[in-house]
Design a protein around this motif. Structure first.
Motif, short mmCIF file in Angstrom:
data_model
loop_
_atom_site.label_atom_id
_atom_site.label_comp_id
_atom_site.label_asym_id
_atom_site.label_seq_id
_atom_site.Cartn_x
_atom_site.Cartn_y
_atom_site.Cartn_z
N GLU A 177 89.49 76.93 71.63
CA GLU A 177 90.90 76.77 71.94
C GLU A 177 91.73 77.72 71.09
OE1 GLU A 177 90.74 71.94 72.85
OE2 GLU A 177 91.79 72.70 71.07
N LEU A 178 92.70 78.34 71.70
CA LEU A 178 93.70 79.08 70.94
C LEU A 178 94.81 78.06 70.66
CD1 LEU A 178 95.03 82.64 71.82
CD2 LEU A 178 96.08 81.06 70.21
N ALA A 179 94.86 77.60 69.41
CA ALA A 179 95.68 76.43 69.06
C ALA A 179 96.90 76.81 68.23
CB ALA A 179 94.83 75.42 68.31
N GLU A 180 97.95 76.02 68.40
CA GLU A 180 99.20 76.26 67.68
C GLU A 180 99.56 75.05 66.81
OE1 GLU A 180 103.82 77.49 68.68
OE2 GLU A 180 102.74 76.16 70.07
N ILE A 181 99.90 75.31 65.57
CA ILE A 181 100.45 74.30 64.67
C ILE A 181 101.92 74.66 64.43
CG2 ILE A 181 100.27 73.14 62.44
CD1 ILE A 181 97.76 72.79 64.06
N VAL A 182 102.83 73.79 64.82
CA VAL A 182 104.26 74.03 64.61
C VAL A 182 104.67 73.44 63.26
CG1 VAL A 182 106.60 73.58 65.43
CG2 VAL A 182 104.76 74.06 67.06
N LEU A 183 105.26 74.25 62.41
CA LEU A 183 105.76 73.77 61.12
C LEU A 183 107.27 73.59 61.19
CD1 LEU A 183 103.74 75.89 58.51
CD2 LEU A 183 103.14 73.71 59.59
N GLY A 184 107.77 72.69 60.37
CA GLY A 184 109.20 72.46 60.32
C GLY A 184 109.59 71.67 59.09
N THR A 185 110.86 71.33 59.00
CA THR A 185 111.37 70.51 57.91
C THR A 185 111.99 69.25 58.49
OG1 THR A 185 113.51 71.66 57.98
CG2 THR A 185 111.84 72.52 56.46
N VAL A 186 112.14 68.23 57.64
CA VAL A 186 112.77 66.98 58.06
C VAL A 186 113.89 66.63 57.10
CG1 VAL A 186 110.71 66.08 59.19
CG2 VAL A 186 111.08 65.61 56.76
N THR A 187 114.77 65.76 57.55
CA THR A 187 115.89 65.33 56.71
C THR A 187 115.37 64.46 55.56
OG1 THR A 187 116.20 63.48 58.24
CG2 THR A 187 117.56 65.44 58.58
N PRO A 188 116.15 64.33 54.48
CA PRO A 188 115.68 63.61 53.29
C PRO A 188 115.17 62.20 53.57
CG PRO A 188 117.67 64.81 52.76
CD PRO A 188 117.46 64.97 54.25
N GLU A 189 115.82 61.48 54.49
CA GLU A 189 115.41 60.09 54.74
C GLU A 189 114.05 60.01 55.44
OE1 GLU A 189 118.25 61.20 58.15
OE2 GLU A 189 118.09 61.53 55.97
N MET A 190 113.58 61.11 56.03
CA MET A 190 112.29 61.11 56.71
C MET A 190 111.21 61.84 55.91
SD MET A 190 112.80 59.34 59.36
CE MET A 190 111.37 59.66 60.38
N THR A 191 111.58 62.31 54.73
CA THR A 191 110.59 62.99 53.88
C THR A 191 109.52 62.01 53.43
OG1 THR A 191 112.25 64.57 53.08
CG2 THR A 191 110.27 64.29 51.73
N GLY A 192 108.27 62.42 53.49
CA GLY A 192 107.17 61.56 53.05
C GLY A 192 106.74 60.54 54.08
N ILE A 193 107.14 60.73 55.35
CA ILE A 193 106.74 59.83 56.44
C ILE A 193 106.02 60.66 57.51
CG2 ILE A 193 107.51 58.20 58.22
CD1 ILE A 193 109.95 57.62 56.52
N GLY A 194 104.95 60.09 58.05
CA GLY A 194 104.22 60.77 59.11
C GLY A 194 103.97 59.82 60.27
N PHE A 195 103.81 60.37 61.47
CA PHE A 195 103.55 59.57 62.67
C PHE A 195 102.34 60.14 63.40
CE2 PHE A 195 108.15 59.61 61.95
CZ PHE A 195 108.43 58.25 61.88
N THR A 196 101.43 59.26 63.80
CA THR A 196 100.30 59.65 64.63
C THR A 196 100.23 58.68 65.80
OG1 THR A 196 99.05 60.57 62.77
CG2 THR A 196 97.81 59.96 64.75
N VAL A 197 100.49 59.17 67.01
CA VAL A 197 100.46 58.33 68.20
C VAL A 197 99.10 58.47 68.87
CG1 VAL A 197 101.53 57.86 70.44
CG2 VAL A 197 102.96 58.53 68.50
N MET A 198 98.46 57.34 69.11
CA MET A 198 97.11 57.27 69.64
C MET A 198 97.13 56.57 71.01
SD MET A 198 95.00 58.36 67.14
CE MET A 198 93.46 57.42 67.15
N ASP A 199 96.05 56.56 71.75
CA ASP A 199 94.78 57.24 71.56
C ASP A 199 94.55 57.98 72.87
OD1 ASP A 199 92.12 58.02 71.00
OD2 ASP A 199 91.35 56.13 71.78
N GLY A 200 94.95 59.23 72.90
CA GLY A 200 94.87 60.00 74.13
C GLY A 200 95.64 61.29 73.97
#
Length: 380
Positions: free
Chosen positions: A226-249
């Protein structure tokens, strides 16, 4: 022929072992072989180690949660996680990871996923899906422990260990273009016109595994690319240190990208911009010269790489998250990713270390960073 050995340049054309590929698995293979007493040459086509797929990935340090349809892979991942954290503590960073089960089109139900997490023995905290997600989009949300690793910090430690290992010599900006393999000894032909003799070869080129194997007369592994893309970005201070993983599919993930201050946005269905089986061949290669399956160029330095899937990724995220304005995209990273075809069936992510019967030749493949410990004992 100039070789870089620590900070010295030397000339040599015979080694106990040659490792092809300077990603994490190649570099770690060289360290293992050197500690066994072998004189090792580590050959890398770039000007530095661990600069492609070892860096361009989610930076997720798996604890097993990602594999509810393969309990074997999940338990192995949890064991690897503990080893990785102990071996490379400075490269591991914790954050508030939230795993969520989509109400629609998930291959795992919320009940099964919660049971799965319990079987793994991992602590979790149930949270109200409506806290972050659109009403009706998420059936289950859990706050769990699953950290991120920082690839530059990991690379710095690996390089430092190599520099202090007298049995390892580096050959950078060089590719292996062919050669011959035998039990009595192998010959590698290099892109700089030189050749070297070695008592054993480790092929650890990830997306370049099949082209290298075929150049030695070996059959290709059952891989897709696969030719894959990872998009990088920044988040606002209140969302710093939080991650989301939506499963399963065919869903998505947004999580801290190591200790960089950025976050990565990926999607199971959108991150792969192009796919191919057997060999890494993509349409963009027709628009330039020099980027071939045997000698893939760095996508992040390419002027004809595919158009970003960012707009589609953000659109998918908006279907789930209440507020998307907290995310600002800043950069797109691309690389060629390899996948064992068997993983399409049960979501397993096995590490493959295959030795040829008629020569001291090992092929190393894995899709997870932490499984590098499988190399210990397998390269004897």
């Amino acid at each position: 022929m100039y070789w870089i050995s620590n900070t010295r340049q030397v000339e040599k054309n015979s080694y106990d072992r040659a490792v092809i590929g300077g990603g994490l698995f190649g570099a770690y293979s060289a360290l293992i072989l050197a500690k066994m007493g072998h004189g090792v040459v580590l050959i890398e086509q770039e000007s530095s180690l661990m600069s492609r797929a070892s860096y361009v990935n989610q930076a997720r340090l798996h604890t097993g949660l990602h594999y509810p349809r393969s309990i074997v892979t999940a338990r192995e991942s949890l064991g690897y996680y503990s080893k990785f954290r102990e071996r490379f503590p400075s490269a591991v960073f914790d954050f508030q990871q939230i795993y969520a089960i989509s109400r629609h089109n998930s291959k795992t139900s919320s009940q099964d996923f919660q049971s799965f997490v319990g079987r793994l023995g991992l602590k979790f905290e149930l949270i109200d899906p409506n806290q972050y997600f659109n009403a009706g989009s998420i059936e289950l949300a859990l706050k769990v422990q699953e950290p991120t690793f920082d690839a530059p910090i990991l690379r710095e430690q690996i390089i430092k260990e190599i520099q202090y290992e007298p049995n390892i010599e580096l050959c950078l900006n060089t590719t292996v273009i062919g050669g011959s393999l035998s039990d009595a000894g192998s010959t590698l032909l290099l892109s700089n016109g030189f050749s070297l003799q070695t008592g054993g070869v480790v092929i650890a080129t990830y997306s370049g595994i099949n082209p290298i194997r075929e150049s030695f007369g070996l059959s290709g592994l059952p891989l897709s690319f696969e030719l894959a893309e990872i998009v990088l970005g920044t988040v606002t201070p209140e969302m710093t240190g939080i991650g989301f993983t939506v499963m399963d599919g065919p869903f998505w993930s947004l999580m801290p990208f190591g200790n960089s201050g950025s976050v990565s946005l990926t999607s199971v269905g959108i991150t792969p911009l192009q796919r191919d089986r057997a060999l890494p061949i993509f349409s963009c290669q027709n628009l330039r010269t020099g980027c071939t399956p045997k000698n893939l160029s760095d996508c992040n330095k390419c002027s004809v790489r595919p158009t970003s899937g960012l707009a589609h990724q953000i659109q998918q995220m908006k279907l789930f998250l209440k507020d998307q304005d907290f995310f600002t995209p800043t950069k797109s990273l691309m690389t060629v990713k390899s996948i064992l075809n068997t993983t399409e069936v049960d979501d397993a992510r096995p590490t493959l270390i295959q030795k040829e019967s008629d020569s001291n030749t090992w092929t190393v493949f894995s899709g997870k960073i932490s499984t590098l410990f499988d190399l210990e004992g397998a390269l004897s």
